[in-house]
Every structure is written in structure tokens, then in C-alpha cells.
Design a protein around this motif. Structure first.
Motif, mmCIF file in Angstrom:
data_model
loop_
_atom_site.group_PDB
_atom_site.id
_atom_site.type_symbol
_atom_site.label_atom_id
_atom_site.label_comp_id
_atom_site.label_asym_id
_atom_site.label_seq_id
_atom_site.Cartn_x
_atom_site.Cartn_y
_atom_site.Cartn_z
ATOM 1 N N LEU A 554 0.857 -1.180 0.000
ATOM 2 C CA LEU A 554 0.000 0.000 0.000
ATOM 3 C C LEU A 554 0.890 1.225 0.000
ATOM 4 C CD1 LEU A 554 -2.672 -1.074 2.653
ATOM 5 C CD2 LEU A 554 -2.643 -1.513 0.196
ATOM 6 N N LEU A 555 0.669 2.137 -0.983
ATOM 7 C CA LEU A 555 1.557 3.279 -1.183
ATOM 8 C C LEU A 555 0.774 4.593 -1.178
ATOM 9 C CD1 LEU A 555 3.719 1.921 -4.140
ATOM 10 C CD2 LEU A 555 4.404 2.068 -1.753
ATOM 11 N N GLU A 556 1.512 5.670 -1.010
ATOM 12 C CA GLU A 556 0.996 7.033 -1.120
ATOM 13 C C GLU A 556 -0.235 7.210 -0.239
ATOM 14 O OE1 GLU A 556 0.595 8.072 -5.225
ATOM 15 O OE2 GLU A 556 2.712 7.680 -5.676
ATOM 16 N N ASN A 557 -1.371 7.574 -0.818
ATOM 17 C CA ASN A 557 -2.577 7.821 -0.029
ATOM 18 C C ASN A 557 -3.583 6.694 -0.158
ATOM 19 O OD1 ASN A 557 -1.884 10.480 1.004
ATOM 20 N ND2 ASN A 557 -2.112 11.186 -1.121
ATOM 21 N N ALA A 558 -3.097 5.493 -0.313
ATOM 22 C CA ALA A 558 -4.003 4.345 -0.414
ATOM 23 C C ALA A 558 -4.889 4.260 0.821
ATOM 24 C CB ALA A 558 -3.192 3.063 -0.579
ATOM 25 N N ASP A 559 -6.122 3.826 0.593
ATOM 26 C CA ASP A 559 -7.078 3.638 1.690
ATOM 27 C C ASP A 559 -7.789 2.316 1.444
ATOM 28 O OD1 ASP A 559 -8.881 3.763 3.736
ATOM 29 O OD2 ASP A 559 -9.845 5.631 3.083
ATOM 30 N N MET A 560 -7.207 1.236 1.952
ATOM 31 C CA MET A 560 -7.689 -0.107 1.660
ATOM 32 C C MET A 560 -8.037 -0.849 2.941
ATOM 33 S SD MET A 560 -7.331 -0.191 -1.701
ATOM 34 C CE MET A 560 -7.541 -1.925 -2.080
ATOM 35 N N LYS A 561 -9.087 -1.631 2.878
ATOM 36 C CA LYS A 561 -9.437 -2.544 3.957
ATOM 37 C C LYS A 561 -8.997 -3.940 3.526
ATOM 38 C CE LYS A 561 -13.209 -4.073 6.925
ATOM 39 N NZ LYS A 561 -14.663 -3.959 7.238
ATOM 40 N N VAL A 562 -8.010 -4.491 4.233
ATOM 41 C CA VAL A 562 -7.388 -5.767 3.869
ATOM 42 C C VAL A 562 -7.779 -6.789 4.921
ATOM 43 C CG1 VAL A 562 -5.213 -6.929 3.344
ATOM 44 C CG2 VAL A 562 -5.475 -4.498 2.811
ATOM 45 N N THR A 563 -8.644 -7.737 4.553
ATOM 46 C CA THR A 563 -9.257 -8.613 5.551
ATOM 47 C C THR A 563 -9.320 -10.047 5.047
ATOM 48 O OG1 THR A 563 -10.671 -6.754 6.186
ATOM 49 C CG2 THR A 563 -11.277 -8.911 7.023
ATOM 50 N N LYS A 564 -8.960 -10.980 5.936
ATOM 51 C CA LYS A 564 -9.156 -12.423 5.742
ATOM 52 C C LYS A 564 -8.464 -12.946 4.485
ATOM 53 C CE LYS A 564 -13.550 -12.533 8.235
ATOM 54 N NZ LYS A 564 -14.972 -12.867 8.218
ATOM 55 N N ASN A 565 -7.276 -12.439 4.209
ATOM 56 C CA ASN A 565 -6.471 -12.923 3.102
ATOM 57 C C ASN A 565 -5.375 -13.859 3.611
ATOM 58 O OD1 ASN A 565 -7.436 -10.980 0.791
ATOM 59 N ND2 ASN A 565 -7.052 -9.680 2.583
ATOM 60 N N ARG A 566 -4.840 -14.666 2.728
ATOM 61 C CA ARG A 566 -3.631 -15.444 3.004
ATOM 62 C C ARG A 566 -2.532 -14.863 2.123
ATOM 63 N NH1 ARG A 566 -6.511 -21.380 2.927
ATOM 64 N NH2 ARG A 566 -6.985 -20.710 0.802
ATOM 65 N N ILE A 567 -1.477 -14.370 2.767
ATOM 66 C CA ILE A 567 -0.482 -13.556 2.065
ATOM 67 C C ILE A 567 0.916 -14.073 2.370
ATOM 68 C CG2 ILE A 567 0.429 -11.220 1.766
ATOM 69 C CD1 ILE A 567 -2.266 -10.149 2.692
ATOM 70 N N GLN A 568 1.757 -14.140 1.335
ATOM 71 C CA GLN A 568 3.144 -14.553 1.511
ATOM 72 C C GLN A 568 3.973 -14.035 0.351
ATOM 73 O OE1 GLN A 568 4.570 -17.193 -0.570
ATOM 74 N NE2 GLN A 568 6.369 -17.829 0.575
ATOM 75 N N SER A 569 5.234 -13.736 0.616
ATOM 76 C CA SER A 569 6.175 -13.350 -0.431
ATOM 77 C C SER A 569 7.390 -14.248 -0.349
ATOM 78 C CB SER A 569 6.584 -11.888 -0.259
ATOM 79 O OG SER A 569 7.625 -11.570 -1.166
ATOM 80 N N LEU A 570 7.928 -14.601 -1.503
ATOM 81 C CA LEU A 570 9.116 -15.452 -1.495
ATOM 82 C C LEU A 570 10.344 -14.710 -0.981
ATOM 83 C CD1 LEU A 570 8.855 -17.382 -4.894
ATOM 84 C CD2 LEU A 570 8.595 -18.325 -2.594
ATOM 85 N N HIS A 571 10.530 -13.469 -1.410
ATOM 86 C CA HIS A 571 11.797 -12.794 -1.170
ATOM 87 C C HIS A 571 11.661 -11.458 -0.462
ATOM 88 C CE1 HIS A 571 13.432 -15.857 -3.770
ATOM 89 N NE2 HIS A 571 12.673 -15.460 -4.785
ATOM 90 N N ASP A 572 10.459 -11.054 -0.063
ATOM 91 C CA ASP A 572 10.302 -9.733 0.527
ATOM 92 C C ASP A 572 9.239 -9.797 1.611
ATOM 93 O OD1 ASP A 572 10.688 -6.930 0.798
ATOM 94 O OD2 ASP A 572 11.162 -6.833 -1.351
#
Length: 683
Positions: A554-572
Motif C-alpha cells: 500500500l503506497l501514497e494515499n491508499a485507503d484499503m481494507k485488507v481482511t481475511k487474506n492469506r499472504i506470503q512473499s518469497l523474497h520480501d
């Protein structure tokens, strides 16, 4: 020789080599031989019937796959009718028309014209005897009452096709007649529906359309070479409903076929190529069935549907056209299904301003522009298509409008489409024959669903729109930029249950000022970030895994509701909340990747961005090394699309591509435009 001397199967094999005269001689030997010859109906008689160059299939053209009751009887009838007319003929090859009866040596020739012995057709028919020839000089001949054909005669127009026009209503009492080189037009006093048969003619260099059908005219136009005409090759309007079959329609100065003014027709198995405007142009409630045609190398669109045109465009090969393979605008509402649209010099399918229609099950491949190019204020339903290896975007939605002047000057602007006040009546004169048109449910929001969008030269889907858009259950794979890129979206773009994988940049990019809902998607293995957002909206119940940059950024003036996700990054980092981003990040499962970075990166902005109730799942070195750190089993890996026929449709699409592309050999050069359709303002 007695028949009982050999088995019947062997007799049938031997007799299959006999020519027609010998078969006739065998029939008169005895009853047993007669029955034996009759039993060859599905073998030798069928072979003789289909092997005759002048004899079509008995059920041609409407049902060529249906066997006749008797091949012998079909062949006998054809032989007898041909024998009547061609007996003792001296100029057998003077015309390409069908010979329905034969000429007699003692017949006379009667001339009709301003300087001839007869000034009208009625007086010539009054003195004509059986098999006489009537030759009519160029001009227009109108009869005020019905003309009776009492005896078989031959009526021939002198000059080029179109030089002689008959405004005549015929009352035919004779069993057969022959009409050649005439233009037949309805008389003023009769609503007679004309059934025209035109077979194996060359129709070229006419100052207007090659063939002009109107006032409910029907019949068969087959196996003609129609080319180099000043207007359309074939013009169908005012309820005309012909069968256009197996013609070559090419090199015209305007469109190949025009259907308008409630014109219908079945346009099947034609080769339509090299015309200066659309191969097939449908407008003003034209509603044909266009199937199995090869439409190629035109200097404009392959198929254009405009001004409330409809129609079914089915299973055609549309290739190497200079504008859109299919171009739909201004109330055009066709069904475009199971076509191969490929190697065009612009976009595969263009849906312009106020365009509608169902675009389903097509293979849109290798076009120099976008696969599908959609303007705002249009409402297409784009479903179950294979959209791949186009030079720019797979599907692009832009805020653009047609330029009226360009449109009128470049597609039908000076054709007489408004003669006799037709347009006013067409608007309120919809035909009731709805079984001819497989209607689709109207939609109020543009819908892109169940498509396979892969290996395109830029983003799989590029959105720059001011209207709501639904993107549902698509496979967006291995495109050469972001999977889905949203650069403008003042209304919500709903991205639901899509598989967004292995794209060369990120999975989903949402620019500042855009509104988006991401729900139920699987965003896997993209080369950069899974989701990057500078806009606003919700990210709900997605799997964002295995991406090479951040899982979610999420960058700058983002306004997000992030709910009930499964999230993963390999390298970051799994989630990065940077700049002045705000919103809520809660109830997510965040998996640790294979590197030692922390799972969550967040700037100090606690009063604007809430991060709470997230589950952090780490893995041991051994499990990370083995690649089985965790499983997605409750629920299973997303997307979850219940009742979807996408898997089946994709298999069918791949099979269709394999069979169709073997018939095509074309090479196009690369090239790219970055802000809209090539020739987007004209058809």
C-alpha cells in the motif's frame, strides 16, 4: 450368367465398376438382375450422382448432410430434366445458369425493346411457343398486371447484368422456365416474395452493389464470384432473407456484404477478402446468421456491427484485417461466438461507444493491437474466450468516444442507407422471428468472465474507465506486464475469483484515485508484487502467495481494507504499508517466506492505519527448505468458482485453436500503441 453363381456382396463389388449405360442394360435382363441393380443405391448410384459435375447433392444447399430416400431416383430426375433442355443445343456453354430444360432446333427468337417488334414482355409472351427464346434490350420494363407464363420459354437480358430490369409479377403455369441475366424487382401492385437463384455467375464492376435484395426477397446465391463492385458486393435490406453460400466476395470498393433495415439471411461458407471497407457490415436492425466464413485481408474491419445491428457471428475465421477483426459500436448488439480472430493489423475485437453484445468462446490470437479493446459507455459481455499472444493488452477498457466525423466519413457515410425514410420505420419495426436470434440477457455493467488471458505483450487487463466493471473468474497468466492494471476507475472495478499468475511484473496494480474490490482471487508467482495499491477499496479473502516482491503493498494515499487474506512473499515482506497509506489490515494469515525479512513492514501512521488480529505463520528451516511449510486446505487454494464450466470451455478452446490454426499461415510485424485502439475513432 445366373446371379446365384456368386454371393451378392461380390456381385455388388463387380457391378460398382459399370458405367451408366451398362447398368441400364443389366436392369432389363430379368427381375433378379433388376433388383440387384436397384440394391446398389448407396454404393454405385450414390457414386454416380455425386460424381456428376453438374449434379449437386439432392438436399443441397440446406441439408447436404441428409441422405435422399433414393440416390438412383435423385440421379434419374436430374438426368431427365437436363436431357429435356440440352438436347440438340448449339450454344450449350453460352451461360452459367442452370439448364432446367433443353432447347429445340426449330424454336424462334423474339426480340423485346423500344425499337424491336415487341415493346414489352407481355406481347412477346403472347406469341411465344414452347422453348422459344425472348431477348430483351437494356432498360426497365414494368407491367401493370401479372404476366402469365403458359409455356416453357427462355427469357434473356442483353448486355451486362443490371442492364435489364423487370418490374414484373409472374404467374407461372408451365412446369419450367429459364431466366438469365435479368434483375427482378417486385411490381408495385403485389407483395410477392421473390425467390431468386443465382449460381456460378461472375458479378463484377457494377456501378452500385453487385446484388441488391430487398422487400422480403429470398432464395439462393451460391458459388458466385462477386468482385470489384462500386458499392457492396451483396446488399440485403427491407426484410430480405436469402441464403448466401460458398461465394467469393472480394476486391470491392466498399463492404463485401451489407445487411440493414431488418435484413436477415444466412451467410455461410463464403470467402470474403480484400474489400476496402468491412467484410460484413451489419446495421439498422440487420440480423443475419454469419457462420463458417473466411473473412480476411480487408482494408477495414472483418465484421462491423453498428447502429443497432444484431446478428449471430459464429465459427468464422477472421484474420489479417487492417482494423478490428470484429468492430461493434453505436447500439450494435451481436452474438460473436466461437470465431478465430487472429493476425489483425489492429485489435482483435473493438467494442466502441454504446457497443453491446455477447463475445463468447472466441480465440483471439496474435493481433498487433489489443486482443479486446472496449470503450467506456459500452456494455459487452466477454466470456469464455482464449485471448493470447496479442502485441499489446489482452483486454483494455478506455475512456474514449467515437469521433462522429471520422465515423461517418470512413464507414458507409455516403451509401444510401436512408433511402425512402427507411431508418424511421426500422426503429419501430423489429421482426418477430426471434427464433433466428439466440438472444442473450441484457447486462447493466460491462462483464469480463471466464476468459483465459495469457502471453500478451503488455498487461493482461488494462483498465482506464469511469464506469463500473466486473472482472470475474478469469485466468490471467504469463502476460508481459502486470496481470491486471487499473489506471483510472472512479466507479468500482470488481475483481472476483480470478487466477492471476506468473505475469512478468505484478499481479494487480491499482493507481491513485481508483476504486477496486479484490475478492476471492488467487494471485500467485508473479515476478514483482502480488498487489500494489495507491487507491481505495477492499482486499477480501484472496490468496496472495509466492510473488517475488511484496505480497501486498500500500503506497501514497491508499485507503484499503485488507481482511481475511492469506499472504506470503518469497523474497520480501508479506505486507508493506508505506507513505501515507491508511485503512485496516486485520484477520489475515501472513506466511513467512524463504528469506529472513520480517513479515510486515509499516511506516509510523498508527492513527490512520489499523493493523490487528493477523495470524503470523513462520516455518522452520527444514520445512522451508523442503517447500512444504504450509498447505492451503481450509478453504482450498483460491479461486473457488462453483458451477463453473471454465475448465471444459478451455479444453474445447484449445482443441479448436489447434484445428483452426492449421488452416492459417500469416506473419505480422510487431508494433505497439500505449493509449488506445489503433484506428480507435473509425471502423
Amino acid at each position: 450368367m445366373e446371379i446365384s453363381g456368386l454371393p451378392l456382396e461380390l456381385w455388388r463389388l463387380i457391378l460398382a465398376y459399370l458405367p451408366l449405360p451398362d447398368l441400364g442394360r443389366c436392369c432389363v435382363v430379368c427381375r433378379a438382375w433388376y433388383e440387384l441393380i436397384i440394391s446398389l443405391d448407396n454404393t454405385r448410384w450414390r457414386q454416380l450422382c455425386l460424381g456428376c459435375s453438374e449434379c449437386k447433392h439432392p438436399n443441397w444447399p440446406n441439408h447436404p448432410d441428409v441422405e435422399p430416400q433414393s440416390w438412383r431416383e435423385a440421379f434419374r430426375q436430374h438426368h431427365l430434366t437436363s436431357k429435356i433442355w440440352t438436347r440438340n443445343a448449339q450454344d450449350l456453354e453460352s451461360s452459367n445458369c442452370l439448364y432446367l430444360f433443353r432447347r429445340k432446333k426449330d424454336r424462334k427468337t423474339i426480340f423485346v425493346g423500344p425499337t424491336s417488334e415487341h415493346v414489352n414482355l407481355r406481347s412477346a409472351l403472347a406469341v411465344a411457343n414452347v422453348y422459344d427464346k425472348i431477348i430483351i434490350s437494356p432498360g426497365v420494363y414494368e407491367e401493370q398486371n401479372e404476366v402469365t407464363l403458359k409455356v416453357p420459354v427462355e427469357i434473356i437480358g442483353r448486355g451486362k447484368l443490371g442492364d435489364v430490369a423487370l418490374l414484373v409479377s409472374f404467374d407461372q403455369h408451365c412446369p419450367t422456365a429459364r431466366l438469365c441475366n435479368l434483375v427482378l424487382m417486385p411490381a408495385w401492385f403485389t407483395p410477392v416474395v421473390y425467390k431468386i437463384i443465382m449460381i456460378r455467375n461472375e458479378i463484377s464492376q457494377c456501378k452500385a452493389s453487385g446484388i441488391f435484395l430487398r422487400l422480403a426477397a429470398g432464395g439462393l446465391i451460391a458459388d458466385n464470384n462477386i468482385h470489384s463492385n462500386s458499392e457492396a458486393g451483396i446488399d440485403i435490406r427491407k426484410g430480405a432473407n436469402p441464403l448466401i453460400l460458398c461465394n467469393q466476395i472480394h476486391s470491392g470498393h466498399r463492404s463485401g456484404i451489407v445487411v440493414l433495415g431488418n435484413g436477415k439471411g444466412i451467410i455461410r461458407s463464403n470467402r470474403i477478402y480484400g474489400n476496402k471497407e468491412a467484410g460484413i457490415y451489419i446495421l439498422y436492425n440487420g440480423n443475419p446468421v454469419v457462420s463458417g466464413n473466411h473473412i480476411y485481408q480487408g482494408l477495414a474491419a472483418g465484421v462491423a456491427v453498428n447502429e443497432n445491428g444484431r446478428g449471430q457471428i459464429l465459427e468464422n475465421i477472421i484474420r489479417e484485417n487492417h482494423w478490428g477483426g470484429a468492430d461493434i459500436r453505436r447500439g450494435g448488439d451481436p452474438v460473436l461466438r466461437k470465431n478465430l480472430i487472429c493476425y489483425g493489423y489492429s485489435d482483435g475485437v473493438v467494442v466502441g461507444e454504446r457497443g453491446k453484445g455477447l463475445i463468447e468462446g472466441n480465440t483471439i490470437y496474435g493481433n498487433k493491437g489489443c486482443g479486446v479493446w472496449v470503450m467506456s459507455s459500452s456494455l459487452p459481455h466477454i466470456a469464455n474466450n482464449q485471448i493470447s499472444r496479442n502485441n499489446i493488452y489482452g483486454v483494455a477498457v478506455f475512456c474514449r468516444k467515437d469521433d462522429v466525423n471520422d465515423y461517418l466519413n470512413n464507414q458507409g457515410g455516403d451509401e444510401n442507407f436512408n433511402d425512402e425514410g427507411e431508418i424511421i420505420s426500422w426503429e419501430n419495426d423489429f421482426d418477430s422471428d426471434e427464433e433466428r436470434y439466440t438472444s442473450h440477457k441484457p447486462i447493466t455493467v460491462a462483464l469480463i468472465e471466464f476468459n483465459n488471458i495469457n502471453h500478451n505483450g503488455a498487461a493482461g487487463l488494462y483498465i482506464k474507465s469511469s464506469e463500473t466493471l466486473n472482472i470475474i473468474a478469469n485466468a490471467v497468466h504469463a502476460n508481459h506486464d502486470n496481470g491486471i492494471a487499473i489506471y483510472q476507475s472512479s466507479q468500482f472495478t470488481h475483481i472476483t475469483n480470478n487466477s492471476i499468475t506468473c505475469n512478468s511484473v505484478g499481479g494487480v496494480l491499482v493507481e491513485a484515485g481508483c476504486k477496486v474490490e479484490l475478492r476471492g482471487n488467487g494471485i500467485y508467482d508473479n515476478s514483482s508484487h502480488g498487489v500494489t495499491s495507491k487507491g481505495e477499496g477492499t482486499v477480501l479473502e484472496n490468496d496472495i502467495l509466492g510473488n517475488h516482491g511484496y505480497g501486498l503493498q500500500l503506497l501514497e494515499n491508499a485507503d484499503m481494507k485488507v481482511t481475511k487474506n492469506r499472504i506470503q512473499s518469497l523474497h520480501d515482506y508479506g505486507i508493506a504499508i508505506l507513505d501515507q497509506a491508511k485503512g485496516a489490515v486485520q484477520e489475515n494469515q501472513i506466511f513467512r517466506g524463504k528469506v529472513g525479512k520480517t513479515i510486515l513492514e509499516k511506516t509510523e501512521n498508527p492513527e490512520k492505519c489499523t493493523v490487528q488480529s493477523n495470524e503470523i505463520l513462520a516455518c522452520s528451516k527444514n520445512s522451508c527448505r523442503s517447500g512444504i511449510a504450509w498447505k492451503l486446505d481450509n478453504p482450498p487454494a483460491r479461486p473457488l468458482v462453483e458451477g463453473s464450466n471454465r475448465a471444459t470451455s478451455m479444453v474445447q478452446t484449445r482443441q479448436r485453436v489447434a484445428s483452426m490454426t492449421t488452416r492459417i499461415a500469416a506473419t505480422v510485424e510487431g508494433g505497439c500503441h500505449d493509449n488506445g485502439s489503433i484506428f480507435c475513432s473509425i471502423l
